[in-house]
Design a protein around this motif. Structure first.
Motif, PDB file in Angstrom:
ATOM      1  N   GLY A  57      -2.291  -3.963  -6.821  1.00 16.58           N
ATOM      2  CA  GLY A  57      -2.129  -5.830  -6.779  1.00 16.58           C
ATOM      3  C   GLY A  57      -3.040  -6.422  -6.493  1.00 16.58           C
ATOM      4  O   GLY A  57      -3.241  -7.709  -6.610  1.00 16.58           O
ATOM      5  N   PHE A  58      -4.216  -5.917  -6.062  1.00 15.03           N
ATOM      6  CA  PHE A  58      -5.357  -5.913  -4.590  1.00 15.03           C
ATOM      7  C   PHE A  58      -6.243  -6.882  -5.676  1.00 15.03           C
ATOM      8  O   PHE A  58      -6.982  -7.627  -4.882  1.00 15.03           O
ATOM      9  CB  PHE A  58      -5.811  -4.499  -4.409  1.00 15.03           C
ATOM     10  N   ALA A  59      -6.329  -6.567  -7.116  1.00 13.68           N
ATOM     11  CA  ALA A  59      -7.446  -7.103  -7.352  1.00 13.68           C
ATOM     12  C   ALA A  59      -6.902  -8.353  -8.593  1.00 13.68           C
ATOM     13  O   ALA A  59      -7.809  -8.608  -9.769  1.00 13.68           O
ATOM     14  CB  ALA A  59      -8.335  -6.269  -8.807  1.00 13.68           C
ATOM     15  N   ALA A  84     -12.561  -0.875   3.096  1.00  9.93           N
ATOM     16  CA  ALA A  84     -11.951  -1.136   3.911  1.00  9.93           C
ATOM     17  C   ALA A  84     -10.696  -0.963   4.433  1.00  9.93           C
ATOM     18  O   ALA A  84     -10.637  -0.282   5.218  1.00  9.93           O
ATOM     19  CB  ALA A  84     -12.989  -2.539   3.912  1.00  9.93           C
ATOM     20  N   GLU A  85      -9.694  -1.459   3.642  1.00  8.29           N
ATOM     21  CA  GLU A  85      -8.295  -1.542   3.840  1.00  8.29           C
ATOM     22  C   GLU A  85      -8.321  -0.159   3.872  1.00  8.29           C
ATOM     23  O   GLU A  85      -6.817  -0.041   4.792  1.00  8.29           O
ATOM     24  CB  GLU A  85      -8.052  -2.253   2.596  1.00  8.29           C
ATOM     25  N   ARG A  89       0.518  -1.176   0.092  1.00 11.36           N
ATOM     26  CA  ARG A  89      -0.066   0.156   0.141  1.00 11.36           C
ATOM     27  C   ARG A  89       1.010   0.858   0.200  1.00 11.36           C
ATOM     28  O   ARG A  89       2.252   1.137   1.146  1.00 11.36           O
ATOM     29  CB  ARG A  89      -0.702  -0.004   1.404  1.00 11.36           C
ATOM     30  N   GLU A  90       0.261   1.748  -1.051  1.00 10.81           N
ATOM     31  CA  GLU A  90       1.431   3.980  -1.059  1.00 10.81           C
ATOM     32  C   GLU A  90       0.218   5.125  -1.059  1.00 10.81           C
ATOM     33  O   GLU A  90      -0.710   4.624  -1.093  1.00 10.81           O
ATOM     34  CB  GLU A  90       1.872   3.729  -1.990  1.00 10.81           C
ATOM     35  N   VAL A 125      -5.506  -0.867  -7.352  1.00  6.42           N
ATOM     36  CA  VAL A 125      -6.553  -0.552  -7.027  1.00  6.42           C
ATOM     37  C   VAL A 125      -5.968   0.925  -6.571  1.00  6.42           C
ATOM     38  O   VAL A 125      -5.579   0.720  -5.386  1.00  6.42           O
ATOM     39  CB  VAL A 125      -7.042  -1.723  -5.997  1.00  6.42           C
ATOM     40  N   VAL A 126      -6.855   1.531  -6.401  1.00  6.15           N
ATOM     41  CA  VAL A 126      -6.928   3.011  -5.833  1.00  6.15           C
ATOM     42  C   VAL A 126      -8.007   3.429  -5.068  1.00  6.15           C
ATOM     43  O   VAL A 126      -9.184   3.552  -5.572  1.00  6.15           O
ATOM     44  CB  VAL A 126      -6.326   4.270  -6.944  1.00  6.15           C
ATOM     45  N   VAL A 127      -8.369   3.718  -3.807  1.00  4.66           N
ATOM     46  CA  VAL A 127      -9.357   4.610  -2.943  1.00  4.66           C
ATOM     47  C   VAL A 127      -8.880   6.232  -2.631  1.00  4.66           C
ATOM     48  O   VAL A 127      -7.688   6.645  -2.519  1.00  4.66           O
ATOM     49  CB  VAL A 127      -9.693   3.564  -1.640  1.00  4.66           C
TER      50      VAL A 127
END
Ligand code: MD3
Ligand code: FE
Length: 203
Positions: A14-16, A95-96, A2-3, A165-167
């Motif tokens: 690479g989450f997905a 949630a992450e 995570r960045e 994946v980006v939130v």
């Protein structure tokens, strides 16, 4: 990994990736029912990216402006349902990043072929700006432009690759952002295209 890009903006590298094949199959079903199209901007230009939607609401643009609608204007039928795999992926990623309870009601699907871009803009057509946006990149890589709260603020470049994946929430939710023209190339799963899913709480 995570960045943290900025307060409220988190990249989940690479989450997905493990789910990519099934996401691509679902995208095939969505675009069979609601084909990709180049929507017209209020200014009368066609958008560079081709778009479709799934879920209860879909983002649309035409001469009258930008908005969310329950029906596909090309067919008059509801947008295809949001697959459970999409919902779960978006909720897990949110949630992450500290946004538990995120339930998107719209998923905009953007398709970029080499040369396609998305100019700097803000996403502000959603009712509740405290909800994040979750984006999933598939296929060809792209350079994402991440600006500030004013169009003229300088922007950072972030490379996004297949499975990232980006939130985008909190203080980053209203930042200007865009995509540089996608470079020529071929991806093992998607060929000459990049597909981006953006999950939103529109209503
Ligand atoms: C930052 N899509 O659909 S996703 C869009 O790759 C859009 O297709 C781009 O911008 C794409 O509106 C970028 C990343 C993204 C989405 C929403 C954001 C970044 C954001 C909202 C606020 C800040
Ligand atoms: Fe956007």
């Amino acid at each position: 990994g995570r960045e943290v890009l900025a307060p409220g903006a988190l990249v989940l590298r690479g989450f997905a990736r493990a789910q990519a094949e099934s996401l691509v199959l679902e995208i095939g079903e969505i675009c069979a029912r609601a084909p990709f199209r180049h929507m017209l901007t209020p200014g009368g230009q066609h958008m560079s990216a081709a778009m479709t939607n799934c879920g209860p609401l879909g983002w649309v643009s035409d001469r009258r402006g930008y908005r969310y609608e329950a029906a596909d204007p090309d067919s008059g039928k509801p947008w295809p349902p949001m697959p459970d795999t999409f919902l779960r992926l978006a909720a897990d990623a949110a949630a992450e990043a500290g946004f538990s309870g995120f339930i998107p009601d719209a998923c905009l699907v953007n398709r970029y072929e080499p040369g396609t871009r998305m100019s700097l803009h803000q996403d502000r057509d959603e009712r509740d700006l405290t909800a994040p946006i979750v984006s999933v990149s598939l296929g060809l890589p792209a350079i994402f432009l991440f600006g500030g709260l004013h169009r003229s603020d300088r922007s950072e470049r972030v490379a996004l690759v297949h499975g990232d994946v980006v939130v985008w929430g909190g203080l980053s939710r209203l930042r200007f952002h865009g995509i540089l023209p996608v470079k020529e190339g071929s991806h093992a799963l998607l060929g000459r295209q990049r597909i981006n899913l953006t999950f939103r709480k529109a209503a």
